[in-house]
Design a protein around this motif. Structure first.
Motif, PDB file in Angstrom:
ATOM      1  N   THR A  17     -45.874 -59.603  57.300  1.00  0.00           N
ATOM      2  CA  THR A  17     -45.887 -59.908  55.862  1.00  0.00           C
ATOM      3  C   THR A  17     -46.949 -60.932  55.479  1.00  0.00           C
ATOM      4  OG1 THR A  17     -43.555 -59.306  55.601  1.00  0.00           O
ATOM      5  CG2 THR A  17     -44.498 -60.763  53.940  1.00  0.00           C
ATOM      6  N   GLN A 136     -36.705 -52.373  53.838  1.00  0.00           N
ATOM      7  CA  GLN A 136     -37.572 -53.505  53.517  1.00  0.00           C
ATOM      8  C   GLN A 136     -38.886 -53.086  52.868  1.00  0.00           C
ATOM      9  OE1 GLN A 136     -38.191 -56.334  56.630  1.00  0.00           O
ATOM     10  NE2 GLN A 136     -36.052 -56.419  57.231  1.00  0.00           N
ATOM     11  N   LYS A 139     -39.281 -54.190  49.101  1.00  0.00           N
ATOM     12  CA  LYS A 139     -39.567 -55.612  48.947  1.00  0.00           C
ATOM     13  C   LYS A 139     -41.020 -55.917  49.289  1.00  0.00           C
ATOM     14  CE  LYS A 139     -34.845 -57.076  50.088  1.00  0.00           C
ATOM     15  NZ  LYS A 139     -34.002 -57.864  51.030  1.00  0.00           N
ATOM     16  N   GLY A 142     -43.329 -54.460  46.646  1.00  0.00           N
ATOM     17  CA  GLY A 142     -43.198 -55.270  45.445  1.00  0.00           C
ATOM     18  C   GLY A 142     -43.925 -56.585  45.570  1.00  0.00           C
ATOM     19  N   LEU A 143     -43.874 -57.190  46.760  1.00  0.00           N
ATOM     20  CA  LEU A 143     -44.577 -58.448  46.986  1.00  0.00           C
ATOM     21  C   LEU A 143     -46.086 -58.249  46.910  1.00  0.00           C
ATOM     22  CD1 LEU A 143     -44.201 -61.435  47.720  1.00  0.00           C
ATOM     23  CD2 LEU A 143     -44.323 -60.778  50.130  1.00  0.00           C
ATOM     24  N   ILE A 321     -41.560 -58.126  41.878  1.00  0.00           N
ATOM     25  CA  ILE A 321     -40.622 -58.596  42.900  1.00  0.00           C
ATOM     26  C   ILE A 321     -39.242 -57.980  42.704  1.00  0.00           C
ATOM     27  CG2 ILE A 321     -39.446 -60.633  43.802  1.00  0.00           C
ATOM     28  CD1 ILE A 321     -42.003 -62.222  43.134  1.00  0.00           C
ATOM     29  N   GLY A 324     -39.151 -54.263  43.509  1.00  0.00           N
ATOM     30  CA  GLY A 324     -39.130 -54.029  44.944  1.00  0.00           C
ATOM     31  C   GLY A 324     -37.741 -54.185  45.535  1.00  0.00           C
ATOM     32  N   ARG A 325     -36.990 -55.155  45.039  1.00  0.00           N
ATOM     33  CA  ARG A 325     -35.643 -55.393  45.553  1.00  0.00           C
ATOM     34  C   ARG A 325     -34.657 -54.321  45.088  1.00  0.00           C
ATOM     35  NH1 ARG A 325     -34.825 -60.253  47.949  1.00  0.00           N
ATOM     36  NH2 ARG A 325     -36.549 -61.746  47.846  1.00  0.00           N
TER      37      ARG A 325
END
Length: 462
Positions: A17, A136, A139, A142-143, A321, A324-325
């Protein structure tokens, strides 16, 4: 055994990441910091506005044209060498910009920067699909999407601070330590395996035709060459883009390993995803004229016009963000639908210029949320799920290309509609009604996507 594999995947995701986030952030930050540097470059090299505009135009052109090539090479030779090469190329261009004694060298160096930038995001997105566990991926994507919002928040004040404390050169030199961190960490943790053991010859015809097609399209949409030549050239460039596209399709059908895999467009989900990516780029690019509306309709000083975008940019970060979650729970189709609904409502409200500045700022917030959702991880998630492993990076690169084309089209369309409608605040009001209508059309097209909530939940639970 499954639990052990899942644990290994989560550990790899944690290590990867920072490498992916920092690399994408570096490329996005350079797009944001160039604006404040433009006046300094114009003064330092004694060039006019038309010439200094090449600093941005050349970067965009080479970034767009290198995306397909870098994505193809990533599918051929693996993610790690191409991601690290792209970062190194970007760093080299940054160094050359900072030490260039002539303006033409600045332009060439920006082309090198753009070539490197074109490979960073699609390769990073492909790594997410290769390594990250399904639960994951949303997320992570999205990040990555949120980095653009962060870059546009932090970039201008950081550039201004560097120019006040040091000089414009340090705006580009700042990329060097960032790139060094990415190269060091990436060499240790990025997957090294080669995706394809048996390689077909490189598609040289596809490379050339892709470059010519995209270059002609950019020159036709932006009309950059018209200003330098003093002639009406954009129709000819658009005609050249159409002709080259036809030749590209013909060549790629018979290529053993095509630069642009046409099989991706045979997949209905992917074809719809790429069309929606053009719409997402159109929605994102339409943000650029909102400060002009604030200046013309609400008497905001032009030098403060950029501040009206702060609520929008913050909301864009949050949108990426949060989307993404929520990806595994809501599904990509549901998120994209909500994103275009927010964009249609926000741009429609922005066109109501008689409501006052506070209402205008409030209207920009759903625009920011919508941009964060549609440009975040949802479209990329569909491409990861639908594209075969051997062309996964190419599928991600096409999202970049389609988004960039949409962004260019938005700038051309808004300026044209505003001028036809009489210019000024009333002209931009009409233009943003058109933008809202385009976002509404994208919202309707979203129903062409398959409802993927069950698929995502099963993948996350596996």
């Amino acid at each position: 055994m499954v639990a052990v594999l899942a644990s290994d995947g989560e550990a790899a995701a944690r290590r990867l990441t920072p490498v992916l986030f920092i690399g994408v952030f570096m490329a996005a930050l350079d797009t944001a910091v160039i604006g404040p540097a433009i006046p300094a470059l114009r003064e330092a090299f004694a060039v006019d506005n038309r010439a200094v505009g090449l600093v941005m135009s050349v970067f965009v052109l080479f970034s767009l044209c290198s995306t397909a090539l870098m994505a193809n090479l990533s599918d051929r030779y693996g993610r790690r060498p191409i991601y690290l090469s792209s970062v190194a190329c970007f760093a080299l261009g940054s160094l050359l910009v900072a030490v260039s004694p002539r303006f033409w060298m600045i332009v060439v160096s920006r082309a090198i920067q753009g070539t490197g930038a074109g490979g960073i995001t699609p390769t990073a997105s492909a790594v997410v699909g290769d390594v990250f566990p399904p639960e994951q991926r949303g997320k992570a994507l999205g990040l990555i999407g949120a980095t653009y919002g962060m870059a546009f928040v932090l970039g201008p004040p950081l550039a201004a601070l560097l120019m006040v404390a040091l000089s414009w050169h340090w705006i580009f030199l700042l990329n060097l330590p960032i790139a060094a961190i990415v190269l060091y960490l990436g060499a240790r943790v990025l997957p090294a395996r080669q995706v394809n053991a048996r390689l077909a010859p490189l598609d040289l015809g596809g490379i050339v035709l892709t470059f010519v097609c995209l270059s002609s399209l950019v020159l036709g949409i932006t009309r950059v060459a018209d200003g330098f030549a003093g002639l009406l050239l954009w129709p000819w460039f658009l005609a050249a883009a159409a002709l080259t596209l036809a030749l590209l399709i013909y060549v790629e059908r018979s290529a053993a390993r095509p630069m642009i895999p046409l099989s991706l467009f045979a997949n209905r989900q992917l074809a719809m995803t790429y069309l929606l990516a053009v719409g997402a780029g159109f929605g994102m690019g339409s943000v650029i004229f909102l400060p002009s509306v604030a200046t013309l309709a609400y008497d905001v000083p032009s030098k403060h016009g950029g501040f009206v975008l702060l609520p929008l940019v913050v909301c864009s970060m949050l949108g990426s963000i949060v989307a993404g979650r929520l990806l595994n729970r809501v599904g990509a189709r549901g998120l994209i639908f909500v994103g275009f609904a927010l964009l249609a409502a926000g741009y429609g409200a922005s066109a109501l210029t008689g409501l006052g500045l506070r209402a205008f700022l409030a209207a920009s917030m759903p625009v920011g949320l919508g941009v964060g959702v549609v440009v975040g991880g949802s479209l990329r998630s569909i491409a990861i799920d639908e594209a075969p492993l051997e062309v996964r990076a190419a599928a991600q690169g096409l999202i970049n290309i389609c988004t960039a084309v949409g962004t260019l089209l938005s700038a051309a369309a808004i300026s044209a509609v505003a001028d036809i409608s009489g210019g000024g605040a009333p002209g931009f009001a009409v233009a943003y009604w058109v933008v809202a209508a385009v976002m509404g059309l994208m919202l309707i097209l979203t129903f062409g996507l398959r409802d993927d909530r069950g698929t995502l939940r099963r993948a996350a639970a596996a």
